[in-house]
Design a protein around this motif. Sequence first.
Motif, short mmCIF file in Angstrom:
data_model
loop_
_atom_site.label_atom_id
_atom_site.label_comp_id
_atom_site.label_asym_id
_atom_site.label_seq_id
_atom_site.Cartn_x
_atom_site.Cartn_y
_atom_site.Cartn_z
N ILE A 39 0.83 -1.21 0.00
CA ILE A 39 0.00 0.00 0.00
C ILE A 39 0.86 1.26 0.00
N GLU A 40 1.84 1.28 0.89
CA GLU A 40 2.69 2.46 0.97
C GLU A 40 3.52 2.62 -0.31
N LEU A 107 0.64 3.31 8.44
CA LEU A 107 -0.28 3.00 7.36
C LEU A 107 -1.41 4.03 7.28
N LEU A 108 -1.95 4.41 8.44
CA LEU A 108 -3.01 5.41 8.48
C LEU A 108 -2.54 6.76 7.93
N LEU A 109 -1.35 7.17 8.36
CA LEU A 109 -0.84 8.47 7.93
C LEU A 109 -0.62 8.51 6.43
N MET A 110 -0.06 7.44 5.87
CA MET A 110 0.18 7.38 4.43
C MET A 110 -1.13 7.41 3.67
N GLY A 111 -2.11 6.67 4.15
CA GLY A 111 -3.41 6.62 3.47
C GLY A 111 -4.09 7.98 3.44
N ILE A 112 -4.02 8.70 4.53
CA ILE A 112 -4.65 10.03 4.60
C ILE A 112 -3.95 10.99 3.64
N GLY A 113 -2.62 10.99 3.64
CA GLY A 113 -1.87 11.88 2.77
C GLY A 113 -2.15 11.63 1.30
N THR A 114 -2.21 10.36 0.91
CA THR A 114 -2.44 10.01 -0.49
C THR A 114 -3.86 10.35 -0.92
N LEU A 178 5.86 -4.71 -6.13
CA LEU A 178 4.64 -4.86 -6.92
C LEU A 178 3.94 -3.53 -7.25
N PRO A 179 4.07 -2.49 -6.41
CA PRO A 179 3.45 -1.21 -6.78
C PRO A 179 3.92 -0.66 -8.12
N ASN A 180 5.12 -1.04 -8.55
CA ASN A 180 5.57 -0.61 -9.87
C ASN A 180 4.66 -1.17 -10.96
N ILE A 181 4.12 -2.36 -10.72
CA ILE A 181 3.16 -2.95 -11.65
C ILE A 181 1.79 -2.32 -11.46
N LEU A 182 1.35 -2.22 -10.21
CA LEU A 182 0.01 -1.71 -9.92
C LEU A 182 -0.14 -0.24 -10.33
N GLY A 183 0.90 0.56 -10.04
CA GLY A 183 0.81 1.97 -10.38
C GLY A 183 0.66 2.20 -11.87
N SER A 184 1.52 1.54 -12.65
CA SER A 184 1.44 1.69 -14.11
C SER A 184 0.12 1.15 -14.64
N THR A 185 -0.33 0.01 -14.09
CA THR A 185 -1.59 -0.59 -14.54
C THR A 185 -2.77 0.33 -14.25
N THR A 186 -2.79 0.92 -13.07
CA THR A 186 -3.89 1.81 -12.69
C THR A 186 -3.96 3.02 -13.61
N PHE A 187 -2.81 3.64 -13.86
CA PHE A 187 -2.80 4.80 -14.76
C PHE A 187 -3.14 4.40 -16.18
N LEU A 188 -2.69 3.22 -16.60
CA LEU A 188 -2.97 2.76 -17.96
C LEU A 188 -4.47 2.55 -18.16
N GLY A 212 -7.46 4.36 -0.75
CA GLY A 212 -8.22 4.26 0.51
C GLY A 212 -8.73 2.86 0.78
N LEU A 213 -9.14 2.15 -0.28
CA LEU A 213 -9.63 0.78 -0.12
C LEU A 213 -8.51 -0.16 0.32
N LEU A 214 -7.33 0.04 -0.23
CA LEU A 214 -6.19 -0.79 0.14
C LEU A 214 -5.81 -0.57 1.60
N VAL A 215 -5.92 0.65 2.07
CA VAL A 215 -5.58 0.96 3.45
C VAL A 215 -6.48 0.19 4.42
#
Length: 457
Positions: A39-40, A107-114, A178-188, A212-215
Amino acid sequence: MDKRPIGAGSGIPQTSDQTPSTSPKMRRVALASFMGTLIEGYDFIIYGTAAALIFPEIFFPAMGESAGTVAALATFGAAFVARPLGSVFFGHLGDRLGRKNTLVATLLLMGIGTFLMGVLPTAMQIGIAAPVMLVILRVVQGFSVGGEWAGATLFVSEHAPKDKRGFWGMAPQLGATLPNILGSTTFLLTSAVMSQSDFVSYGWRIPFLASGLLVIVGLYLRLKVEETPVFKKEHHRGASRVPFLEAFKKQASAILRGAGAILMVFSLVYFASTYLISYASHTLKLSSSTVLVIGIFGGVAYSLAVPISAVLSDRIGRKKVIGGANIIGAVWSLAIFAVLDVGTVPAFAATSCVTFFIAGLAYGPIGAFLPEQFHTRYRYTATGFSYNLAGVIGGGLGPVIAAILTQSIGGFAFGVYVALLSLVAAGCTFTLRETRNTELDWTEETVLNKHKVVSGH
């Protein structure tokens, strides 16, 4: 002089660190750590992707394309300045109050910021306040990440059996790759289902809001696992009053060398996940969809390398794997722009995949290697500060230096810069002690007893 790891063959009783933990409990621990860093890492990576693709246009429109790109990547680096501060703050909490509760807070702090990034007005709407608020939220992200990685790796390593600590320690590492995969996939996917104007207007916000759902999932998993047995045992002896000061008083050299050992990883990963995307989009003029698809393949290469090197480190040692990967990284850095400047899609794809794979080879064992270097009393603080100090140099400054050097001198100059960092990383790695099969609940008394046994007293 006895070269064996501390506690090995020393007559020290077997500890909880040595108890086989391949049970469902160990898998739950690994999953909780994996989800947290996933998530982070996702939140962190989608910012880098947006900074390369869209932020120059919507947050820095008055600066022009080149200057806007440098400014956007500089805001990406702002988080890395906050990371060491976060490591000290959350490390203090983690070493005094426990790993579990601290990880919930990060985890909470990161989720709020994002999430707040996803609703942030643009420069066209509120002027200069927009990039200022963007930087503030980016600092919040960096502050939380500063405490996340160390806590997640400690949570796994302090539960894991020593002979498989490299294997289990790869769980948070995979969560970070894995976020390198998820991030590109989400934007794609987001850009594929809407027009370019809609993507610029509001579509870029969707990946940020979706975090937020992942958090929620991550919090559920973390609340279900127990505190580590190694921390419980050390806490019973009495927590350190000021872990940061104690860590630097007793193991300053190991902290600095530990940071040095990871320089190549940060340099190559954030070069590939931010600057390469920008370079392909603005210099090579490749389409966003092409760049994002190749980013997915790069993420796959990164994620494949991590388990390979993590398992190998349990068999032949951490130093050989990490140090060898650093040397390979130095050689590859000198060739990156020669391949990239061919200017074709296959050349860009090869550059991305090879860069990520080499970084993954060094990254896999780090989740076990760094925590094994430090005393339990200040392990969270020392591990986190060491890791995030490397992040400032390799990850925070890297993309900005890449943009400046390639525009003013040429790509090869940046390749030389990364090669030098990689050689420094190799040197630092080989000066640290080998930690395969090392106990994690060793204390100063354990070391003293070991020397007494060895000397026959």
